[in-house]
Design an enzyme around this catalytic site. Sequence first.
Site, PDB file in Angstrom:
ATOM      1  N   LYS A  44       0.838  -1.209   0.000  1.00  0.00           N
ATOM      2  CA  LYS A  44       0.000   0.000   0.000  1.00  0.00           C
ATOM      3  C   LYS A  44       0.871   1.256   0.000  1.00  0.00           C
ATOM      4  CE  LYS A  44      -2.018  -1.165   3.881  1.00  0.00           C
ATOM      5  NZ  LYS A  44      -1.324  -2.433   4.157  1.00  0.00           N
TER       6      LYS A  44
ATOM      7  N   ARG B   9      -9.513   0.436   8.852  1.00  0.00           N
ATOM      8  CA  ARG B   9      -9.069  -0.929   9.112  1.00  0.00           C
ATOM      9  C   ARG B   9     -10.102  -1.724   9.884  1.00  0.00           C
ATOM     10  NH1 ARG B   9      -3.263   0.086   8.897  1.00  0.00           N
ATOM     11  NH2 ARG B   9      -2.141  -1.851   9.199  1.00  0.00           N
TER      12      ARG B   9
ATOM     13  N   ARG C 260      11.991  -5.788   5.036  1.00  0.00           N
ATOM     14  CA  ARG C 260      11.738  -4.362   4.772  1.00  0.00           C
ATOM     15  C   ARG C 260      12.702  -3.469   5.558  1.00  0.00           C
ATOM     16  NH1 ARG C 260       5.896  -1.814   5.467  1.00  0.00           N
ATOM     17  NH2 ARG C 260       5.998  -2.889   7.463  1.00  0.00           N
TER      18      ARG C 260
ATOM     19  N   ARG D 290      11.473  -1.865  11.191  1.00  0.00           N
ATOM     20  CA  ARG D 290      10.389  -1.558  12.127  1.00  0.00           C
ATOM     21  C   ARG D 290      10.259  -2.664  13.159  1.00  0.00           C
ATOM     22  NH1 ARG D 290       5.310   0.270   8.408  1.00  0.00           N
ATOM     23  NH2 ARG D 290       4.240  -1.144   9.846  1.00  0.00           N
TER      24      ARG D 290
ATOM     25  N   ARG E 169      -0.126  -9.289  13.428  1.00  0.00           N
ATOM     26  CA  ARG E 169      -0.685  -8.323  12.454  1.00  0.00           C
ATOM     27  C   ARG E 169      -1.514  -9.035  11.391  1.00  0.00           C
ATOM     28  NH1 ARG E 169       4.480  -5.418  10.447  1.00  0.00           N
ATOM     29  NH2 ARG E 169       3.146  -4.186   9.094  1.00  0.00           N
TER      30      ARG E 169
END
Length: 223
Positions: free
Chosen positions: A13, A88, A127, A160, A171
């Site tokens: 996203k 969400r 990431r 992160r 998550r």
Amino acid sequence: MNIVLLGAPGSGKGTQASLLRDGLGLAHVASGDLFRDHLARGSDLGQLAKSYMTAGKLVPDDVTIGMIRERLEAPDTSAGVLFDGFPRTVAQAKALDAMLRESGRRIDGAILIDVDEDELVARLSGRQICRECGASFHKRFRPFVTCPEGKCDGEHLYQREDDLPEAVRVRLETYRRQTEPVIEYYESAELLERVEGVGDVAAITDLMEKAVRAIDGRKVTTE
Ligand code: AP5
């Protein structure tokens, strides 16, 4: 136009929003980035959000909705918004509709970026984010070569905390339980476009642009 980007954590996203926003002339409103900004500034909201984010859980609806309401008061949102990570929950989707209605706006479409779970885990575990400009890279799929803002040599890259394996598991579970019903919310309103989110980033951007054109076309015929 006001468009919602939907997709699991790691579906792309943020990557796609940053490639699309300028061409579309839309403000990019990313709830996760807003929480991380609050945290970096040491605000009470940031402190509250941190415990939920680190654990991979959703920040409570009232706090999140309040933060987005405030963001939507900024003038740069009046030409249209690309929402990334919000809504969400179905409660957030309904609150967003109500907030936009108050100012004569509405959601014109939602785009779901579809990615299978093995790929999501691989993406999140590799990431890297730039602490200075927020750009997102990947150790394997999108290695840092040059800074998009021309400001650094990759020395600000970090992982992160919520990309560590246990938080990723929570998550994905949170997404299935609380966010997948939001897909149904937009589908039943006939506002949903689906994009296959695996493969070359630029090829996915082409598919996203096609989805935006479909939303725009629908908007013109209903106005
Ligand atoms: P948030 O920051 O929104 O995280 P997220 O939705 O989990 O999304 P991500 O940023 O992890 O993934 P993305 O889809 O943007 O993927 P990206 O482009 O980075 O939220 C964090 C937390 O904040 C939440 O867990 C929650 O606690 C809280 N929060 C936020 N919003 C909330 C809300 N509305 N309500 C309550 N709480 C909220 O890509 C991922 C990686 O893949 C990158 O490394 C990228 O380089 C790579 N990549 C991208 N595209 C490709 C491709 N095509 N091929 C290979 N690699 C790719």
